[in-house]
Each structure stands twice: as structure tokens, then as C-alpha cells.
Design an enzyme around this catalytic site. Structure first.
Site, PDB file in Angstrom:
ATOM      1  N   ASN A 165       0.849  -1.186   0.000  1.00  0.00           N
ATOM      2  CA  ASN A 165       0.000   0.000   0.000  1.00  0.00           C
ATOM      3  C   ASN A 165       0.885   1.235   0.000  1.00  0.00           C
ATOM      4  O   ASN A 165       1.940   1.254   0.616  1.00  0.00           O
ATOM      5  CB  ASN A 165      -0.928   0.048   1.214  1.00  0.00           C
ATOM      6  CG  ASN A 165      -1.951   1.160   1.039  1.00  0.00           C
ATOM      7  OD1 ASN A 165      -2.807   1.082   0.158  1.00  0.00           O
ATOM      8  ND2 ASN A 165      -1.843   2.222   1.828  1.00  0.00           N
ATOM      9  N   TRP A 200      -1.574   8.257   9.837  1.00  0.00           N
ATOM     10  CA  TRP A 200      -2.591   7.575   9.031  1.00  0.00           C
ATOM     11  C   TRP A 200      -3.872   7.571   9.827  1.00  0.00           C
ATOM     12  O   TRP A 200      -3.887   7.252  11.016  1.00  0.00           O
ATOM     13  CB  TRP A 200      -2.159   6.196   8.548  1.00  0.00           C
ATOM     14  CG  TRP A 200      -1.438   5.289   9.495  1.00  0.00           C
ATOM     15  CD1 TRP A 200      -1.780   4.988  10.773  1.00  0.00           C
ATOM     16  CD2 TRP A 200      -0.240   4.537   9.205  1.00  0.00           C
ATOM     17  NE1 TRP A 200      -0.891   4.103  11.305  1.00  0.00           N
ATOM     18  CE2 TRP A 200       0.054   3.806  10.360  1.00  0.00           C
ATOM     19  CE3 TRP A 200       0.569   4.400   8.076  1.00  0.00           C
ATOM     20  CZ2 TRP A 200       1.155   2.960  10.421  1.00  0.00           C
ATOM     21  CZ3 TRP A 200       1.655   3.556   8.147  1.00  0.00           C
ATOM     22  CH2 TRP A 200       1.937   2.852   9.311  1.00  0.00           C
ATOM     23  N   TYR A 252       0.401  10.136   3.946  1.00  0.00           N
ATOM     24  CA  TYR A 252       0.025  10.418   5.333  1.00  0.00           C
ATOM     25  C   TYR A 252       1.137  11.288   5.912  1.00  0.00           C
ATOM     26  O   TYR A 252       2.303  10.876   5.909  1.00  0.00           O
ATOM     27  CB  TYR A 252      -0.070   9.131   6.159  1.00  0.00           C
ATOM     28  CG  TYR A 252      -0.766   7.956   5.496  1.00  0.00           C
ATOM     29  CD1 TYR A 252      -2.103   8.034   5.101  1.00  0.00           C
ATOM     30  CD2 TYR A 252      -0.082   6.758   5.281  1.00  0.00           C
ATOM     31  CE1 TYR A 252      -2.731   6.943   4.515  1.00  0.00           C
ATOM     32  CE2 TYR A 252      -0.706   5.661   4.697  1.00  0.00           C
ATOM     33  CZ  TYR A 252      -2.023   5.763   4.307  1.00  0.00           C
ATOM     34  OH  TYR A 252      -2.635   4.677   3.733  1.00  0.00           O
ATOM     35  N   ASP A 254      -4.221  22.504   8.594  1.00  0.00           N
ATOM     36  CA  ASP A 254      -4.605  21.405   7.710  1.00  0.00           C
ATOM     37  C   ASP A 254      -5.332  21.864   6.450  1.00  0.00           C
ATOM     38  O   ASP A 254      -5.647  23.036   6.296  1.00  0.00           O
ATOM     39  CB  ASP A 254      -5.474  20.412   8.502  1.00  0.00           C
ATOM     40  CG  ASP A 254      -5.016  18.990   8.301  1.00  0.00           C
ATOM     41  OD1 ASP A 254      -4.858  18.597   7.139  1.00  0.00           O
ATOM     42  OD2 ASP A 254      -4.810  18.290   9.310  1.00  0.00           O
ATOM     43  N   GLU A 287      -0.887   0.722  -5.817  1.00  0.00           N
ATOM     44  CA  GLU A 287      -0.645   2.099  -6.272  1.00  0.00           C
ATOM     45  C   GLU A 287       0.487   2.155  -7.303  1.00  0.00           C
ATOM     46  O   GLU A 287       0.466   3.000  -8.201  1.00  0.00           O
ATOM     47  CB  GLU A 287      -0.296   3.006  -5.081  1.00  0.00           C
ATOM     48  CG  GLU A 287      -1.481   3.476  -4.246  1.00  0.00           C
ATOM     49  CD  GLU A 287      -1.919   2.496  -3.160  1.00  0.00           C
ATOM     50  OE1 GLU A 287      -1.313   1.401  -3.068  1.00  0.00           O
ATOM     51  OE2 GLU A 287      -2.862   2.818  -2.419  1.00  0.00           O
TER      52      GLU A 287
HETATM   53  C1  LIG Z   1      -1.278  16.747   0.656  1.00  0.00           C
HETATM   54  C2  LIG Z   1      -2.071  15.592   1.241  1.00  0.00           C
HETATM   55  C3  LIG Z   1      -1.897  15.231   2.566  1.00  0.00           C
HETATM   56  C4  LIG Z   1      -2.602  14.168   3.131  1.00  0.00           C
HETATM   57  N1  LIG Z   1      -2.383  13.849   4.436  1.00  0.00           N
HETATM   58  C5  LIG Z   1      -3.030  12.799   4.977  1.00  0.00           C
HETATM   59  C6  LIG Z   1      -2.764  12.415   6.322  1.00  0.00           C
HETATM   60  O1  LIG Z   1      -1.969  13.039   7.024  1.00  0.00           O
HETATM   61  N2  LIG Z   1      -3.408  11.334   6.824  1.00  0.00           N
HETATM   62  C7  LIG Z   1      -4.300  10.601   6.071  1.00  0.00           C
HETATM   63  O2  LIG Z   1      -4.836   9.622   6.569  1.00  0.00           O
HETATM   64  N3  LIG Z   1      -4.599  10.959   4.795  1.00  0.00           N
HETATM   65  C8  LIG Z   1      -3.970  12.038   4.228  1.00  0.00           C
HETATM   66  N4  LIG Z   1      -4.231  12.384   2.932  1.00  0.00           N
HETATM   67  C9  LIG Z   1      -5.233  11.623   2.158  1.00  0.00           C
HETATM   68  C10 LIG Z   1      -4.756  10.232   1.760  1.00  0.00           C
HETATM   69  O3  LIG Z   1      -3.508  10.294   1.140  1.00  0.00           O
HETATM   70  C11 LIG Z   1      -5.768   9.569   0.815  1.00  0.00           C
HETATM   71  O4  LIG Z   1      -6.973   9.386   1.513  1.00  0.00           O
HETATM   72  C12 LIG Z   1      -5.295   8.233   0.245  1.00  0.00           C
HETATM   73  O5  LIG Z   1      -6.194   7.805  -0.746  1.00  0.00           O
HETATM   74  C13 LIG Z   1      -5.205   7.160   1.288  1.00  0.00           C
HETATM   75  O6  LIG Z   1      -4.749   5.970   0.692  1.00  0.00           O
HETATM   76  P1  LIG Z   1      -5.143   4.554   1.261  1.00  0.00           P
HETATM   77  O7  LIG Z   1      -6.543   4.287   0.786  1.00  0.00           O
HETATM   78  O8  LIG Z   1      -4.151   3.636   0.635  1.00  0.00           O
HETATM   79  O9  LIG Z   1      -5.071   4.603   2.730  1.00  0.00           O
HETATM   80  C14 LIG Z   1      -3.540  13.452   2.351  1.00  0.00           C
HETATM   81  C15 LIG Z   1      -3.727  13.822   1.015  1.00  0.00           C
HETATM   82  C16 LIG Z   1      -3.014  14.874   0.457  1.00  0.00           C
HETATM   83  C17 LIG Z   1      -3.253  15.255  -0.974  1.00  0.00           C
HETATM   84 MN   LIG Z   2      -4.293   2.211  -0.897  1.00  0.00          MN
END
Ligand SMILES: Cc1cc2nc3c(=O)[nH]c(=O)nc-3n(C[C@H](O)[C@H](O)[C@H](O)COP(=O)(O)O)c2cc1C
Ligand SMILES: [Mn+2]
Length: 513
Positions: free
Chosen positions: A200, A218, A204, A313, A264
Site C-alpha cells: 500500500n 494515518w 500520510y 490542515d 498504487e
Molecule cells: C497533501 C495531502 C496530505 C494528506 N495527508 C493525509 C494524512 O496526514 N493522513 C491521512 O490519513 N490521509 C492524508 N491524505 C489523504 C490520503 O492520502 C488519501 O486518503 C489516500 O487515498 C489514502 O490511501 P489509502 O486508501 O491507501 O489509505 C492526504 C492527502 C493529500 C493530498
Molecule cells: Mn491504498
């Protein structure tokens, strides 16, 4: 053409007049944010800060070993000397439609929506030759998709372990005045499912606690969190690599709402039309992109928590400090002369607005696979994406708008949407003037709304409870006869007759208007 690495991407941006170098000494503490925020709000270029200096990082915990590299004392502030960082900081590299498209190796990111749409098209071609052609097309599109494993790579030109590890030497941004410390803002967090081994990658944020310890943010709904919990159930730590840089498409893949279980890096290979080259990390069993600028290797102990935040944020507010997992760093690897990639979030519009726009456009075909009546969708950047959705549909039956609202509240990341507005297909949902006109004209708040509940962004501070809150849908479509108690004839929208428009078109140049 795929990028060789992150600096190749920066070179391309510069050659197209999309990147400005800044030689003025600037601090990663607040100053880069203030400059980048002004540039982002004005729709300006990507920035490469080449002279990053400042007081040592102010960490949440006392940090006696502040890093001072180089010998020039450019700043001698009251807060303990100065640091000249060895790495330039790149920011706003995706902060426009053009740069976001360049980041995805294309002229406009809608192209990838078309590629995905073509792959998902359910119609079988007619006839043998057409079928074979279609087969080749699909294979051609997918040929470069799977990642390839290589030995070593650019990202391991320099390897630091043990006492050599010092993350305070990176120009990690302290973004906003009330932030709990410096935060890595463009981290690609690589982990593997402890049961299946599946990779994955999520974005985060990572807070710098001290030179070898970080916060791992996360959130409860995210895959990294679930994998950590699964590791915890087996009494194991979860190995993690935080990757910075590489082909910018990795950023897009990390934030993309991919169907569960889709890698990904496979998706990144599809977008860049070239396999991602992965190499084994030095101290953990995690594969990382060989073209990365910097890799932070380590592990998270599922039983451990430490105060993380506050952080200015993407909601436009500071998210409150809370207990989050902790990353213990076992190695830092990097290329020689590594550039540090960053972004900032805050009151919209910001760079992440364009990352989100690209997600909205590229994933529309996948959404249509489950909800084919959707014509178009706009998640306005002003509502920081998941707060609000404007959706146009081909309305066919009574209650159709409600079906679509319910579908949205049941779809991956879209499920977080608090306000859903549904319009007829002739409404251009990208045009906010038209959207507001239709809401006012067609929606009776007493009859045309639906209240619901469900998961919301964990960062949402307005919800009753963290991560769980209210939702509302607005049916802004024309009502069908008898629909929802509507018993009068529905009036027609005012438009001019086509033949008159054509006559006026013809005389227009003579009118001198
Ligand atoms: C600039 C940016 C910062 C982010 N920061 C976080 C974060 O700190 N924690 C989080 O859970 N998601 C954050 N996200 C959103 C996740 O990256 C997004 O939900 C992603 O699809 C999660 O992938 P996953 O489904 O593999 O968990 C952020 C997105 C962006 C664009
Ligand atoms: Mn994912």
C-alpha cells in the site's frame, strides 16, 4: 514520456517556464509557507528554494542536537544559531492544471480519464478483427503496468544508519505558526499487508519528533492504519518506508481512491506508461522506487502512541493534536544532491486543490461504472473536496436524485461528502453561477432534501463526533409529474429557439457588438 526521476520533472517544468528558482535565503520555518501561499493563491509557478537557511527545527520535544551543516552563519537569531540546509526545497510543482497534467506525463489530465474509460467500456467489439484489435489496445495500455524489481538505485547513493541518521538535517517545513513541529508534507508511505504481503502507498503526513523518530498520521479509515492493526494482531511491528520524490505520478497514486487491493505502483505504471522500478530498502523488507530523492526507512510499533499535531490542515483550520502512531527510523537513504519535495495545505485554494481536481476527473469513469446515470461531477476546491459535491445526472424516474445521493455516500472516499447537490444533465456543474441558480430555482428545502449520517473526514472539526457526522442531499432536478407530492406542471427553462440563434449568429459580425 515518463520522468527519469524527480529532478528530471523539475527540469521539464523549468524548460516550460513553469518553475522559478529562488536564491534569496529563506527559512523552512513559516517563511517558505508564506511565500508559497501567496504564489499558490495567485496561480503562480512552481518554486525551487535553493538557499534554505534558518534556526534549527523547533521540535515538540527538547532537541539538544540541532543540525548545523555548512559553515556560514547566515542567521544568528536568538533561538540558537543557524542552519544551512544541504537540500533545495521544491514546492507548488503540481499547483496548476498545466503542471498537474505534466506531473501525469500528459497534456491534460482528462486524457487519463479517457484511457480508463476506454479500458472499462463494457461493449464487446463486433467481429473477429475488431475483437483482436481491442485486445491489442487493452494489452498495449496495460503492458507497462506492473512494477519491475531492480538492484539498488539512485535513491541509495547515500545510506545513513545508526548514529548517522539525523532527520533534522532535512529542510522539513514548519508550515504554520501554531503547528506542533516540522511536518513532511509530501510523504509517500509504503507498507505491506502483514497477511497478504500486498503493497500500500498512502500520503500520510509525517511529523518530526526528533532526529530518529516521527509521528505517523494515518487516519482511522486508511489502509496504512488497517495494516498496522493487522500487524498488531500478530504481535508484530509494521515496516514502513517514507519516500520523497521520484516520478511525480507517485503522489497522485498515493492519494488516489483506488479500488481496494489495487497496487498504487501498478496504477502509477499505467499512468506513466512505463513500469515503476522498485528496489529493496536497506534495513526493512519494503520495496521503494529506485528514482526517489530521499527514503526514510523504519517501523511502527502498533502498541505505541505519541501526541501528534496540531497541524494547519487542508480543512483551512488547525487540526487538533491527538495520539498517533510513531515511526522509528532505521535508515535514511538518498541520492546525491537530493531535492526535498514539499507542499503546504491551509485555506483553499492551495496546490492540493489541483491534485484533488485530477483525482476527480481521472476517477469519474470508475464512478460511472457503478453509477452510470452520473453525467458530470464537481467537488469544488472551495469546499476542500470532500465537503461538497455537485453532480449532474440523466434523470429517468421519480426519486432518482436520492438514489445518486445514496450511491455517493456509499462510494470509497466520496462517502465522506457532507453536502450533495444533484442536478439535471443540462446543468454545467463546473459553472458555479449555474449551480447556484439551479439550487435556488429548483430545490424546495422542505421537500427536496434528505438528511443522512455516516463517516466523515477524521479531520472534520464540525461533526458531532470525530470521524462520524451528518450529511444532507439536495434534489435540484426538475420534478417529474407527481414526484414527491409535486402536483403542478413543472415549468420549462427559458432558452432561445435554435433557428433564431442561427440567424443571429449569421448577422452577429454586422451588428458591431
Ligand atoms: C497533501 C495531502 C496530505 C494528506 N495527508 C493525509 C494524512 O496526514 N493522513 C491521512 O490519513 N490521509 C492524508 N491524505 C489523504 C490520503 O492520502 C488519501 O486518503 C489516500 O487515498 C489514502 O490511501 P489509502 O486508501 O491507501 O489509505 C492526504 C492527502 C493529500 C493530498
Ligand atoms: Mn491504498
Amino acid at each position: 514520456m515518463a520522468y527519469r526521476d524527480y529532478q528530471h520533472f523539475l527540469d521539464v517544468l523549468e524548460s516550460k517556464g513553469e518553475l522559478k528558482r529562488v536564491q534569496e535565503p529563506v527559512s523552512p520555518q513559516l517563511e517558505i509557507t508564506e511565500i508559497a501561499d501567496r504564489v499558490m493563491k495567485a496561480g503562480g509557478p512552481a518554486l525551487l528554494f535553493e538557499n534554505v537557511v534558518g534556526a534549527p527545527h523547533r521540535l515538540g520535544t527538547p532537541n539538544p542536537l540541532s543540525a548545523v551543516i555548512g559553515n556560514g552563519s547566515i542567521y544568528s537569531g536568538s533561538n540558537g544559531g543557524s542552519t544551512r540546509y544541504a537540500h533545495p526545497v521544491a514546492i507548488n510543482t503540481m499547483g496548476s492544471r498545466r503542471r498537474m497534467s505534466l506531473a501525469l506525463s500528459c497534456d491534460d489530465f482528462e486524457e487519463h480519464a479517457e484511457r480508463i474509460d476506454a479500458l472499462l467500456k463494457p461493449e464487446l467489439p463486433k467481429g473477429k478483427i475488431a475483437t483482436i484489435q481491442k485486445g491489442f489496445e487493452v494489452l498495449g495500455e496495460l503492458r507497462h503496468t506492473p512494477p519491475r524489481e531492480v538492484n539498488g538505485g539512485l535513491c541509495q547513493q547515500i545510506v545513513m544508519q545508526g548514529d548517522d541518521i539525523d532527520l533534522t538535517k532535512l529542510p522539513i517545513l514548519t508550515c504554520w505558526p501554531e503547528d506542533g513541529g516540522p511536518f513532511v508534507t509530501l510523504p509517500l508511505v509504503f507498507t505491506h499487508d502483514p497477511n497478504t504481503g500486498k503493497r500500500n502507498v498512502g500520503m500520510y503526513r509525517v511529523q518530526l519528533h526528533d532526529k530518529r523518530t516521527c509521528g505517523m498520521h494515518w487516519q482511522i479509515h486508511k489502509t496504512g492504519m488497517r495494516q498496522m492493526e493487522d500487524a498488531g494482531a500478530k504481535g508484530k511491528n509494521l515496516e514502513v518506508c517514507v519516500v520523497l520524490g521520484g516520478d511525480p505520478v507517485y503522489n497522485f497514486a498515493a492519494i488516489a481512491p483506488l479500488p481496494p487491493g489495487i497496487d498504487e505502483m501498478l496504477f502509477a505504471g499505467f499512468i506513466r506508461r512505463e513500469s515503476v522500478r522498485l528496489t529493496k530498502a536497506k534495513t526493512v523488507d519494503v520495496m521503494v522506487p529506485a528514482d526517489a530523492e530521499i527514503v526514510i526507512e523504519g517501523y511502527v510499533d502498533p502498541t505505541e502512541r505519541r501526541l501528534e499535531g496540531p497541524f494547519g490542515d487542508h480543512t483551512g483550520y488547525y487540526s487538533l493534536a491527538g495520539d498517533f502512531p510513531v515511526l522509528h527510523v532505521t535508515a535514511v537513504t538518498m541520492r546525491e544532491k537530493a531535492v526535498y519535495p514539499a507542499t503546504i495545505v491551509g485555506q483553499p485554494p492551495m496546490e492540493d486543490g489541483w491534485m484533488g481536481k485530477a483525482v476527480e476527473r481521472v476517477f469519474l469513469p470508475m464512478i460511472r461504472l457503478s453509477v452510470p446515470e452520473i453525467v458530470d461531477m464537481n467537488l469544488p476546491v472551495e469546499a476542500t473536496f470532500h465537503n461538497m459535491a455537485f453532480v449532474s445526472i440523466k434523470k429517468k424516474f421519480a426519486g432518482h436524485a436520492y438514489k445518486v445521493m445514496s450511491a455517493i455516500w456509499g462510494l470509497g472516499g466520496l462517502a465522506f461528502t457532507k453536502f450533495v447537490f444533484v442536478f439535471d444533465e443540462d446543468c454545467d456543474v463546473q459553472n458555479l453561477q449555474e449551480v447556484i441558480f439551479r439550487i435556488g430555482a429548483n430545490c424546495d428545502p422542505g421537500r427536496d432534501t434528505l438528511m443522512s449520517k455516516g463517516p466523515v473526514d477524521q479531520l472534520d472539526h464540525a461533526s458531532q463526533q470525530e470521524g462520524f457526522g451528518g450529511k444532507i442531499g439536495f434534489d435540484c432536478t426538475h420534478k417529474l409529474p407527481g414526484e414527491n407530492g409535486f402536483d403542478r406542471p413543472y415549468p420549462k427553462l427559458i432558452t432561445m429557439a435554435d433557428d433564431v440563434k442561427r440567424r443571429v449568429d449569421a448577422m452577429w459580425p454586422r451588428l458591431g457588438l
